[in-house]
Structure formats: structure tokens, C-alpha cells
Scaffold this motif. Sequence first.
Motif, PDB file in Angstrom:
ATOM      1  N   SER A 148       0.824  -1.214   0.000  1.00 21.51           N
ATOM      2  CA  SER A 148       0.000   0.000   0.000  1.00 21.51           C
ATOM      3  C   SER A 148       0.858   1.263   0.000  1.00 21.51           C
ATOM      4  CB  SER A 148      -0.910   0.005   1.231  1.00 21.51           C
ATOM      5  OG  SER A 148      -0.134   0.175   2.404  1.00 21.51           O
ATOM      6  N   GLY A 149       2.177   1.071   0.019  1.00 20.88           N
ATOM      7  CA  GLY A 149       3.076   2.225   0.005  1.00 20.88           C
ATOM      8  C   GLY A 149       3.430   2.712   1.398  1.00 20.88           C
ATOM      9  N   ARG A 150       2.968   1.980   2.416  1.00 20.94           N
ATOM     10  CA  ARG A 150       3.243   2.395   3.786  1.00 20.94           C
ATOM     11  C   ARG A 150       4.638   1.936   4.219  1.00 20.94           C
ATOM     12  NH1 ARG A 150      -1.422   1.031   7.894  1.00 20.94           N
ATOM     13  NH2 ARG A 150      -2.534   2.052   6.210  1.00 20.94           N
ATOM     14  N   ARG A 151       5.362   2.831   4.890  1.00 24.69           N
ATOM     15  CA  ARG A 151       6.693   2.465   5.383  1.00 24.69           C
ATOM     16  C   ARG A 151       6.552   1.654   6.661  1.00 24.69           C
ATOM     17  NH1 ARG A 151      11.026   6.561   4.653  1.00 24.69           N
ATOM     18  NH2 ARG A 151      10.630   7.555   2.660  1.00 24.69           N
ATOM     19  N   ARG A 152       7.226   0.536   6.702  1.00 26.63           N
ATOM     20  CA  ARG A 152       7.177  -0.328   7.891  1.00 26.63           C
ATOM     21  C   ARG A 152       8.569  -0.409   8.493  1.00 26.63           C
ATOM     22  NH1 ARG A 152       1.876  -1.730   9.014  1.00 26.63           N
ATOM     23  NH2 ARG A 152       0.752  -2.169   7.106  1.00 26.63           N
ATOM     24  N   TRP A 153       8.640  -0.492   9.806  1.00 27.36           N
ATOM     25  CA  TRP A 153       9.939  -0.678  10.448  1.00 27.36           C
ATOM     26  C   TRP A 153      10.553  -1.993   9.975  1.00 27.36           C
ATOM     27  CZ3 TRP A 153      11.421   3.619  12.317  1.00 27.36           C
ATOM     28  CH2 TRP A 153      10.596   4.436  13.086  1.00 27.36           C
ATOM     29  N   VAL A 154      11.868  -2.006   9.821  1.00 26.48           N
ATOM     30  CA  VAL A 154      12.547  -3.237   9.425  1.00 26.48           C
ATOM     31  C   VAL A 154      12.254  -4.326  10.447  1.00 26.48           C
ATOM     32  CG1 VAL A 154      14.812  -4.316   9.189  1.00 26.48           C
ATOM     33  CG2 VAL A 154      14.359  -2.122   8.095  1.00 26.48           C
ATOM     34  N   SER A 155      12.354  -3.976  11.711  1.00 27.32           N
ATOM     35  CA  SER A 155      12.081  -4.970  12.739  1.00 27.32           C
ATOM     36  C   SER A 155      11.253  -4.379  13.858  1.00 27.32           C
ATOM     37  CB  SER A 155      13.392  -5.520  13.300  1.00 27.32           C
ATOM     38  OG  SER A 155      13.099  -6.253  14.462  1.00 27.32           O
ATOM     39  N   ALA A 156       9.981  -4.734  13.868  1.00 34.67           N
ATOM     40  CA  ALA A 156       9.116  -4.253  14.952  1.00 34.67           C
ATOM     41  C   ALA A 156       9.499  -4.927  16.257  1.00 34.67           C
ATOM     42  CB  ALA A 156       7.663  -4.535  14.619  1.00 34.67           C
ATOM     43  N   LYS A 157      10.096  -6.122  16.118  1.00 35.29           N
ATOM     44  CA  LYS A 157      10.450  -6.872  17.328  1.00 35.29           C
ATOM     45  C   LYS A 157      11.507  -6.143  18.144  1.00 35.29           C
ATOM     46  CE  LYS A 157       9.435 -11.379  15.428  1.00 35.29           C
ATOM     47  NZ  LYS A 157      10.046 -12.380  14.578  1.00 35.29           N
ATOM     48  N   SER A 158      12.351  -5.366  17.463  1.00 31.48           N
ATOM     49  CA  SER A 158      13.446  -4.728  18.190  1.00 31.48           C
ATOM     50  C   SER A 158      12.945  -3.652  19.144  1.00 31.48           C
ATOM     51  CB  SER A 158      14.471  -4.141  17.227  1.00 31.48           C
ATOM     52  OG  SER A 158      13.884  -3.073  16.532  1.00 31.48           O
ATOM     53  N   LYS A 159      11.643  -3.385  19.121  1.00 32.39           N
ATOM     54  CA  LYS A 159      11.080  -2.441  20.082  1.00 32.39           C
ATOM     55  C   LYS A 159      11.413  -2.841  21.512  1.00 32.39           C
ATOM     56  CE  LYS A 159       7.141  -0.349  17.835  1.00 32.39           C
ATOM     57  NZ  LYS A 159       5.717  -0.191  17.790  1.00 32.39           N
ATOM     58  N   ASN A 160      11.567  -4.138  21.715  1.00 38.45           N
ATOM     59  CA  ASN A 160      11.803  -4.596  23.080  1.00 38.45           C
ATOM     60  C   ASN A 160      13.282  -4.735  23.414  1.00 38.45           C
ATOM     61  OD1 ASN A 160       9.036  -4.779  23.533  1.00 38.45           O
ATOM     62  ND2 ASN A 160       8.967  -6.729  22.447  1.00 38.45           N
ATOM     63  N   HIS A 161      14.140  -4.474  22.440  1.00 42.50           N
ATOM     64  CA  HIS A 161      15.568  -4.594  22.703  1.00 42.50           C
ATOM     65  C   HIS A 161      16.063  -3.421  23.539  1.00 42.50           C
ATOM     66  CE1 HIS A 161      16.428  -7.451  19.095  1.00 42.50           C
ATOM     67  NE2 HIS A 161      15.622  -7.959  20.000  1.00 42.50           N
TER      68      HIS A 161
END
Length: 202
Positions: A181-194
Motif C-alpha cells: 500500500s506504500g506504507r513504510r514499515r519498520w525493518v524490525s518491529a520486534k526490536s522495540k523490546n531490545h
Amino acid sequence: MPFKNRSNIGADLLLAKRLIQHGARPPIVSQLCHLTRKQSIAFFKTVQGQSPKQGMLPHDHQWAIRSAHNNIHASLFLGMIEGIRDRLPTPNLSANLLVAAYEIYINVASRMLADRQFIQPHSSQHYPLDINRAWYLITLLSTGDLVFILCGRCHARYLGMIHPDTAFSQCPICEVWTDRSGRRRWVSAKSKNHALNKPSAR
Ligand SMILES: [Zn+2]
């Protein structure tokens, strides 16, 4: 309804009007423009022609890291705040500072949105960062929950988060991928908890 006996009430009212035109809600207007809550609500109705929204002000402390899109807008606005504040003799947060930074933000944001062929926003409430949330983001920057980080790859200055329940740092320009859809997504959402070390660059 008498106003408090202040010599610069005229300047306060002008700023209150500009804040309200950008969608600022009465609690923020009262705090920054030395008006009582009642006066701010009455003034809001006069300027906007309708009653202010009820309920809590924006308070999602993770808003700036929820998406790369949010992060770009938050970084843009808080970058303006810092840039202006650094040039002031007294770097206190004021209605003037909020209005000045927010007006520059919507200027830049409307060009960004036009470039991306979005419909031109008709009021501040339709920009990704509304002024009430912008106000809350300033407090997060002041408390150190949001910190500026310099991307080692593309040299963009973006916001990371250091908070007891969230540590996050990804560049919204180069650590993203674009979905269908053209939306930018974080490479790794999981790293939010790092864990995130306190960055040396602001
Ligand atoms: Zn980058």
C-alpha cells in the motif's frame, strides 16, 4: 467574565486564538495563555464555532515510534522546537514557541503530503501530528523519554525512545521497507523490546 489583571492580556488572547485555530484544546490554552478553564472554553467556542472535544488529551507515549510515518512527523516537529529553543534567551516552553514550531511544522508537512498526492489538509486537525499531541511530545522530549538520534547511515536526525517499558531506535528513513500500500514499515518491529543504550548524538 473578567480576565486576570495582566498587562499583556492582549498578547495572550492573540496567542490563544492562534492555538485554538490550530485545534489546541482548552486545558493547553489555559496553561499557556494564563486564562481560566472557563475562559478558554468560551474562547474556543467563539473561535471554532463549536464546543471543544471532551475527554483526555492525547497521552500515548509510544505514538512517535508506532510507525516510521509518525516518527518522521514527530522528529520534524520536535526538531523545530529544539531549533527555536536553542536560539531563545530563556528556553522555557511558551505559547509562542508552540505556535511558531507548529506553524513551521504544518507548512513543511503540507508540502510533504502534497508531494505524496494526499489531499491538502484543510485544518490542523488533519495533519498527522495534531497540536495537542505535539504538546504532549514536547513533555516526552523534556523528560528524556524521547531522544534525538543521528542515523549513522543516512545522517537523518530521528527520535528514539528510552522508557521503562519501551526502548526503541530505528531510522524512519533507511531502516524501513515499503509494503504494497506504500506504507513504510519498520525493518524490525520486534526490536522495540531490545535494550537501547543512551545515544551520544542528540
Ligand atoms: Zn537513516
